[in-house]
Scaffold this motif. Structure first.
Motif, PDB file in Angstrom:
ATOM      1  N   GLY A   8      40.191  28.862  36.231  1.00  0.00           N
ATOM      2  CA  GLY A   8      41.006  29.443  37.292  1.00  0.00           C
ATOM      3  C   GLY A   8      40.842  28.825  38.655  1.00  0.00           C
ATOM      4  O   GLY A   8      41.550  29.198  39.593  1.00  0.00           O
ATOM      5  N   SER A  17      46.042  33.030  47.005  1.00  0.00           N
ATOM      6  CA  SER A  17      45.196  33.756  46.056  1.00  0.00           C
ATOM      7  C   SER A  17      44.873  32.893  44.848  1.00  0.00           C
ATOM      8  O   SER A  17      45.648  32.017  44.467  1.00  0.00           O
ATOM      9  CB  SER A  17      45.909  35.031  45.587  1.00  0.00           C
ATOM     10  N   ARG A  19      42.630  33.528  40.880  1.00  0.00           N
ATOM     11  CA  ARG A  19      41.856  34.423  40.036  1.00  0.00           C
ATOM     12  C   ARG A  19      40.983  33.594  39.117  1.00  0.00           C
ATOM     13  O   ARG A  19      41.484  32.773  38.342  1.00  0.00           O
ATOM     14  CB  ARG A  19      42.755  35.338  39.200  1.00  0.00           C
ATOM     15  N   SER A  21      38.155  33.369  36.044  1.00  0.00           N
ATOM     16  CA  SER A  21      37.801  34.077  34.825  1.00  0.00           C
ATOM     17  C   SER A  21      36.518  33.495  34.258  1.00  0.00           C
ATOM     18  O   SER A  21      36.299  32.286  34.324  1.00  0.00           O
ATOM     19  CB  SER A  21      38.926  33.942  33.803  1.00  0.00           C
ATOM     20  N   PHE A  67      38.050  39.949  48.038  1.00  0.00           N
ATOM     21  CA  PHE A  67      37.748  39.603  46.647  1.00  0.00           C
ATOM     22  C   PHE A  67      37.505  40.881  45.852  1.00  0.00           C
ATOM     23  O   PHE A  67      36.974  41.867  46.382  1.00  0.00           O
ATOM     24  CB  PHE A  67      36.500  38.730  46.565  1.00  0.00           C
ATOM     25  N   THR A  68      37.857  40.829  44.563  1.00  0.00           N
ATOM     26  CA  THR A  68      37.614  41.952  43.670  1.00  0.00           C
ATOM     27  C   THR A  68      37.052  41.444  42.358  1.00  0.00           C
ATOM     28  O   THR A  68      37.666  40.582  41.705  1.00  0.00           O
ATOM     29  CB  THR A  68      38.911  42.735  43.389  1.00  0.00           C
ATOM     30  N   SER A  70      35.874  42.323  38.463  1.00  0.00           N
ATOM     31  CA  SER A  70      36.208  43.324  37.456  1.00  0.00           C
ATOM     32  C   SER A  70      35.946  42.766  36.069  1.00  0.00           C
ATOM     33  O   SER A  70      35.694  41.570  35.898  1.00  0.00           O
ATOM     34  CB  SER A  70      37.675  43.745  37.579  1.00  0.00           C
ATOM     35  N   ASP A  72      37.573  42.464  32.235  1.00  0.00           N
ATOM     36  CA  ASP A  72      38.823  42.547  31.482  1.00  0.00           C
ATOM     37  C   ASP A  72      38.686  43.671  30.461  1.00  0.00           C
ATOM     38  O   ASP A  72      37.855  43.592  29.559  1.00  0.00           O
ATOM     39  CB  ASP A  72      39.093  41.210  30.800  1.00  0.00           C
ATOM     40  N   LEU A  80      36.421  38.859  35.719  1.00  0.00           N
ATOM     41  CA  LEU A  80      37.393  38.264  36.614  1.00  0.00           C
ATOM     42  C   LEU A  80      36.944  38.365  38.067  1.00  0.00           C
ATOM     43  O   LEU A  80      36.221  39.294  38.439  1.00  0.00           O
ATOM     44  CB  LEU A  80      38.744  38.978  36.452  1.00  0.00           C
ATOM     45  N   GLN A  82      39.189  38.244  41.430  1.00  0.00           N
ATOM     46  CA  GLN A  82      40.457  38.094  42.127  1.00  0.00           C
ATOM     47  C   GLN A  82      40.160  37.770  43.580  1.00  0.00           C
ATOM     48  O   GLN A  82      39.471  38.533  44.262  1.00  0.00           O
ATOM     49  CB  GLN A  82      41.288  39.371  42.024  1.00  0.00           C
ATOM     50  N   MET A  83      40.684  36.652  44.053  1.00  0.00           N
ATOM     51  CA  MET A  83      40.419  36.202  45.416  1.00  0.00           C
ATOM     52  C   MET A  83      41.730  36.162  46.185  1.00  0.00           C
ATOM     53  O   MET A  83      42.614  35.368  45.850  1.00  0.00           O
ATOM     54  CB  MET A  83      39.749  34.827  45.405  1.00  0.00           C
ATOM     55  N   ASP A  84      41.853  36.998  47.176  1.00  0.00           N
ATOM     56  CA  ASP A  84      43.059  37.070  48.003  1.00  0.00           C
ATOM     57  C   ASP A  84      42.749  36.667  49.434  1.00  0.00           C
ATOM     58  O   ASP A  84      41.592  36.695  49.865  1.00  0.00           O
ATOM     59  CB  ASP A  84      43.634  38.492  47.968  1.00  0.00           C
TER      60      ASP A  84
END
Length: 116
Positions: A8, A17, A19, A21, A67-68, A70, A72, A80, A82-84
């Motif tokens: 990713g 953004s 993401r 993995s 960033f989040t 989590s 799956d 994961l 998630q980078m925004d």
């Protein structure tokens, strides 16, 4: 032998953004803690985000709110990030990390480059 495979990473403009993995091989036992670390050129590796088996999360101040981390839900050995609202300071090699049964495992790293 447990293996972690990241994917990713890439090049993105500031404000964009990505993401990431991290997939663990099926041989891994229950995961106690999973995290993402990063290392920028000339700097030490630093923790970005952590998540426990109970779902508790912690973030570095520099990524809090952007960033989040989590898991799956369909694949409990895939995590994961998630980078925004990415910033140039987020440019680094990102590594996933897992602790399972008292053993620690690292991925090979994936490059994230944010252009201004």
């Amino acid at each position: 032998q447990v293996q972690l495979v990241e994917s990713g990473g890439g090049l993105v403009q500031a404000g964009g953004s990505l993401r990431l993995s991290c997939a663990a091989s099926s041989s891994i036992l229950s995961i106690n803690v999973m995290g993402w670390y990063r290392q920028a050129p000339g700097k030490q590796r630093e923790v970005v985000a952590l998540i426990t088996s109970g779902g508790n999360t912690n973030y570095a101040d520099s990524v809090e709110g952007r960033f989040t981390i989590s898991r799956d839900n369909a694949k409990n050995t895939v995590y994961l990030l998630q980078m925004d609202n990415l910033k140039s300071l987020d440019t680094a090699v990102y590594y996933c990390f897992m602790n399972s049964g008292g053993n620690s495992y690292w991925g090979q790293g994936t490059q994230v480059t944010v252009s201004s």
